[in-house]
Design a protein around this motif. Structure first.
Motif, PDB file in Angstrom:
ATOM      1  N   UNK A  28       0.824  -1.211   0.000  1.00  0.00           N
ATOM      2  CA  UNK A  28       0.000   0.000   0.000  1.00  0.00           C
ATOM      3  C   UNK A  28       0.857   1.260   0.000  1.00  0.00           C
ATOM      4  N   UNK A  29       1.948   1.241   0.742  1.00  0.00           N
ATOM      5  CA  UNK A  29       2.807   2.422   0.781  1.00  0.00           C
ATOM      6  C   UNK A  29       3.486   2.667  -0.557  1.00  0.00           C
ATOM      7  N   UNK A  30       3.932   1.596  -1.189  1.00  0.00           N
ATOM      8  CA  UNK A  30       4.626   1.764  -2.463  1.00  0.00           C
ATOM      9  C   UNK A  30       3.667   2.189  -3.565  1.00  0.00           C
ATOM     10  N   UNK A  31       2.446   1.635  -3.539  1.00  0.00           N
ATOM     11  CA  UNK A  31       1.470   1.907  -4.590  1.00  0.00           C
ATOM     12  C   UNK A  31       0.420   2.928  -4.159  1.00  0.00           C
ATOM     13  N   UNK A  32       0.726   3.752  -3.189  1.00  0.00           N
ATOM     14  CA  UNK A  32      -0.220   4.798  -2.779  1.00  0.00           C
ATOM     15  C   UNK A  32      -0.406   5.797  -3.919  1.00  0.00           C
ATOM     16  N   UNK A  33      -1.651   6.281  -4.072  1.00  0.00           N
ATOM     17  CA  UNK A  33      -1.971   7.206  -5.174  1.00  0.00           C
ATOM     18  C   UNK A  33      -1.524   8.615  -4.805  1.00  0.00           C
ATOM     19  N   UNK A  34      -0.240   8.865  -4.959  1.00  0.00           N
ATOM     20  CA  UNK A  34       0.308  10.189  -4.730  1.00  0.00           C
ATOM     21  C   UNK A  34       1.109  10.595  -5.966  1.00  0.00           C
ATOM     22  N   UNK A  35       1.307  11.909  -6.125  1.00  0.00           N
ATOM     23  CA  UNK A  35       1.974  12.408  -7.317  1.00  0.00           C
ATOM     24  C   UNK A  35       3.450  12.097  -7.230  1.00  0.00           C
ATOM     25  N   UNK A  88      -0.489  27.840 -14.139  1.00  0.00           N
ATOM     26  CA  UNK A  88       0.215  26.635 -13.732  1.00  0.00           C
ATOM     27  C   UNK A  88      -0.440  25.400 -14.356  1.00  0.00           C
ATOM     28  N   UNK A  89       0.354  24.356 -14.433  1.00  0.00           N
ATOM     29  CA  UNK A  89      -0.105  23.082 -15.002  1.00  0.00           C
ATOM     30  C   UNK A  89      -0.396  22.133 -13.848  1.00  0.00           C
ATOM     31  N   UNK A  90      -1.572  21.515 -13.910  1.00  0.00           N
ATOM     32  CA  UNK A  90      -1.989  20.583 -12.857  1.00  0.00           C
ATOM     33  C   UNK A  90      -1.947  19.163 -13.424  1.00  0.00           C
ATOM     34  N   UNK A  91      -1.189  18.269 -12.761  1.00  0.00           N
ATOM     35  CA  UNK A  91      -1.144  16.873 -13.240  1.00  0.00           C
ATOM     36  C   UNK A  91      -2.235  16.029 -12.566  1.00  0.00           C
ATOM     37  N   UNK A  92      -2.838  15.199 -13.346  1.00  0.00           N
ATOM     38  CA  UNK A  92      -3.736  14.162 -12.862  1.00  0.00           C
ATOM     39  C   UNK A  92      -3.290  12.842 -13.498  1.00  0.00           C
ATOM     40  N   UNK A  97      -1.414   6.016 -16.696  1.00  0.00           N
ATOM     41  CA  UNK A  97      -1.231   7.208 -17.523  1.00  0.00           C
ATOM     42  C   UNK A  97      -1.294   8.471 -16.666  1.00  0.00           C
ATOM     43  N   UNK A  98      -0.687   9.536 -17.209  1.00  0.00           N
ATOM     44  CA  UNK A  98      -0.721  10.853 -16.556  1.00  0.00           C
ATOM     45  C   UNK A  98      -1.177  11.897 -17.580  1.00  0.00           C
ATOM     46  N   UNK A  99      -2.005  12.858 -17.102  1.00  0.00           N
ATOM     47  CA  UNK A  99      -2.505  13.954 -17.945  1.00  0.00           C
ATOM     48  C   UNK A  99      -2.144  15.269 -17.262  1.00  0.00           C
ATOM     49  N   UNK A 100      -1.893  16.316 -18.084  1.00  0.00           N
ATOM     50  CA  UNK A 100      -1.545  17.638 -17.572  1.00  0.00           C
ATOM     51  C   UNK A 100      -2.564  18.642 -18.128  1.00  0.00           C
ATOM     52  N   UNK A 101      -3.054  19.490 -17.238  1.00  0.00           N
ATOM     53  CA  UNK A 101      -4.115  20.452 -17.621  1.00  0.00           C
ATOM     54  C   UNK A 101      -3.627  21.865 -17.366  1.00  0.00           C
ATOM     55  N   UNK A 102      -3.982  22.761 -18.332  1.00  0.00           N
ATOM     56  CA  UNK A 102      -3.578  24.169 -18.226  1.00  0.00           C
ATOM     57  C   UNK A 102      -4.645  25.038 -18.900  1.00  0.00           C
ATOM     58  N   UNK A 103      -4.787  26.303 -18.432  1.00  0.00           N
ATOM     59  CA  UNK A 103      -5.714  27.272 -19.042  1.00  0.00           C
ATOM     60  C   UNK A 103      -4.931  28.123 -20.029  1.00  0.00           C
ATOM     61  N   UNK A 104      -5.291  28.023 -21.273  1.00  0.00           N
ATOM     62  CA  UNK A 104      -4.631  28.775 -22.327  1.00  0.00           C
ATOM     63  C   UNK A 104      -5.702  29.337 -23.259  1.00  0.00           C
ATOM     64  N   UNK A 105      -5.619  30.680 -23.444  1.00  0.00           N
ATOM     65  CA  UNK A 105      -6.537  31.345 -24.380  1.00  0.00           C
ATOM     66  C   UNK A 105      -8.002  31.059 -24.015  1.00  0.00           C
ATOM     67  N   UNK A 106      -8.260  31.152 -22.714  1.00  0.00           N
ATOM     68  CA  UNK A 106      -9.612  30.936 -22.202  1.00  0.00           C
ATOM     69  C   UNK A 106     -10.152  29.545 -22.514  1.00  0.00           C
TER      70      UNK A 106
END
Length: 406
Positions: A28-35, A88-92, A97-106
């Motif tokens: 559980x510690x090794x596979x904990x869902x943390x960034x 700023x870019x927020x990773x999920x 897989x990993x995705x990155x989200x950012x606000x650009x041009x509204x």
């Protein structure tokens, strides 16, 4: 035995629970869902690149593909909305897989996906190996004292002439060892009584046999009747002597006089000594010399019993062969007599067993000769095999293992 079973059952149960809980916590510690740290570093690099460049969705200048999403497609927390508004870019990320989200041009941009390789995590089979390894160590720690005590008990049982040292009370097999010790003492007592009875009866028979022989010599019987009765008395005397010899050999292993003996010379002298006896002559097939460590007196006694038997039952031929093969001393005694049926070969090696049911005078013997041979060979770590030779008669094969100077 119930104590040993209960202890092992409780031990295994506790070990399985303890190791299973520990390995699960590690998983559980090794596979904990943390960034992961490298994901945050990548998110910072993407934020800096987006501030410096004016890019459009679908642009190939970024290291990840960019997709424009409706602004309300993802429910953000207040802190995450503030981060997005500040560029700023927020990773999920998910497990793979990993995705990155950012606000650009509204617009809400989705960068990715980025495949997460298993190299950054501990593979699942390592936890299985860890579980099995810890279980093996725990079982070894439990079994080692048991195996050690069993080996000690085995050595104690083999040392039949020395008192056995009691195992510690805390030992798991202490009750078993105590039962073995009681059984051993009972067997020794019964064997001792049997041995004492055999010796006592044999000694007590000597006096009446001597009186009977003397009385027959002075009797007025005919010479033929007197001779028959004297032969019976002599046969009883021989039986008493052989019983005493066997009882002495059975009592305990004597202190053997180990020395290097020339078996060729020993066998030649033995054949010369037996040549006056009735029966077939002994042919010898011996090497020029064969040196072997043994007790010459007892080994000669065993070989003499075999050769006398061969001369007694052979029709016209007895062959004695000696050979050294693969560090083993092999000796064969063949005769052209009636042979020994396979189903009776094991029986004749027991005391007082004879194949001759009629007990004819011409064959003699009391069934102790081969038993004495087996006892002497046992002292020499040898083996006696009863076979059939090419003539249809009996073959007695002796195998002596290589030994060193004592």
């Amino acid at each position: 035995m119930p104590r040993l079973f209960l202890h092992f059952y409780l031990f295994i149960s506790l070990v399985l629970l303890g190791i299973g809980w520990t390995v699960e916590r590690l998983w559980q510690q090794v596979h904990a869902e943390q960034v992961p740290a490298w994901v945050l570093v990548l998110a910072g690099q993407l934020s800096q690149q987006l501030r410096q460049q004016q890019l459009e969705p679908g642009s190939h200048d970024l290291m990840l593909p960019v997709t424009a999403l409706p602004e309300g497609s993802i429910l953000w927390s207040d802190d995450e909305l503030q981060q997005l508004q500040h560029g700023e870019v927020i990773p999920l990320f998910t497990k793979d897989q990993a995705f990155f989200y950012a606000m650009q041009q509204q617009q809400l941009w989705q960068l990715g996906p980025l495949d997460l390789t298993e190299d950054s995590q501990v593979p699942g089979y390592w936890f299985s190996l860890l579980f099995l390894g810890l279980l093996a160590v725990a079982v070894w720690l439990w079994l080692w004292p048991v195996a050690r005590d069993l080996q000690r008990l085995k050595l104690q049982l083999q040392q039949s002439q020395a008192p056995a040292e009691a195992l510690p009370v805390r030992s798991f097999i202490a009750p078993i060892a105590q039962s073995f010790q009681q059984m051993r003492l009972q067997i020794e007592r019964l064997v001792g009584l049997q041995r004492e009875m055999t010796q006592a009866v044999s000694h007590e028979l000597r006096t009446p046999l001597a009186r009977l022989s003397f009385a027959l010599e002075l009797s007025a019987l005919s010479d033929s009747d007197k001779e028959l009765m004297l032969n019976d008395v002599k046969e009883l005397e021989l039986l008493v002597d052989e019983m005493l010899d066997y009882a002495r050999l059975e009592s305990a292993q004597p202190a053997l006089d180990w020395q290097q003996v020339d078996l060729t010379e020993l066998l030649q002298n033995l054949c010369e000594k037996l040549s006056p006896l009735p029966g077939a002559a002994i042919e010898t097939r011996l090497p020029t010399q064969m040196l072997w460590w043994c007790d010459a007196h007892y080994l000669e006694r065993a070989l003499q019993n075999l050769l006398v038997n061969a001369k007694r039952y052979a029709r016209s031929r007895v062959v004695l062969t000696l050979q050294l093969k693969d560090r083993e001393c092999l000796l064969w005694i063949d005769d052209d007599g009636p042979g020994i049926p396979p189903e009776q070969r094991a029986e004749i090696l027991k005391p007082f067993v004879r194949l001759d049911p009629s007990r004819q005078k011409g064959f003699g013997g009391f069934g102790l000769g081969l038993a004495i041979v087996c006892r002497v060979l046992e002292w020499h770590q040898g083996q006696l095999d009863v076979q059939t030779n090419s003539w249809g008669g009996a073959r007695f094969q002796i195998r002596l293992q290589h030994n060193h100077s004592r």
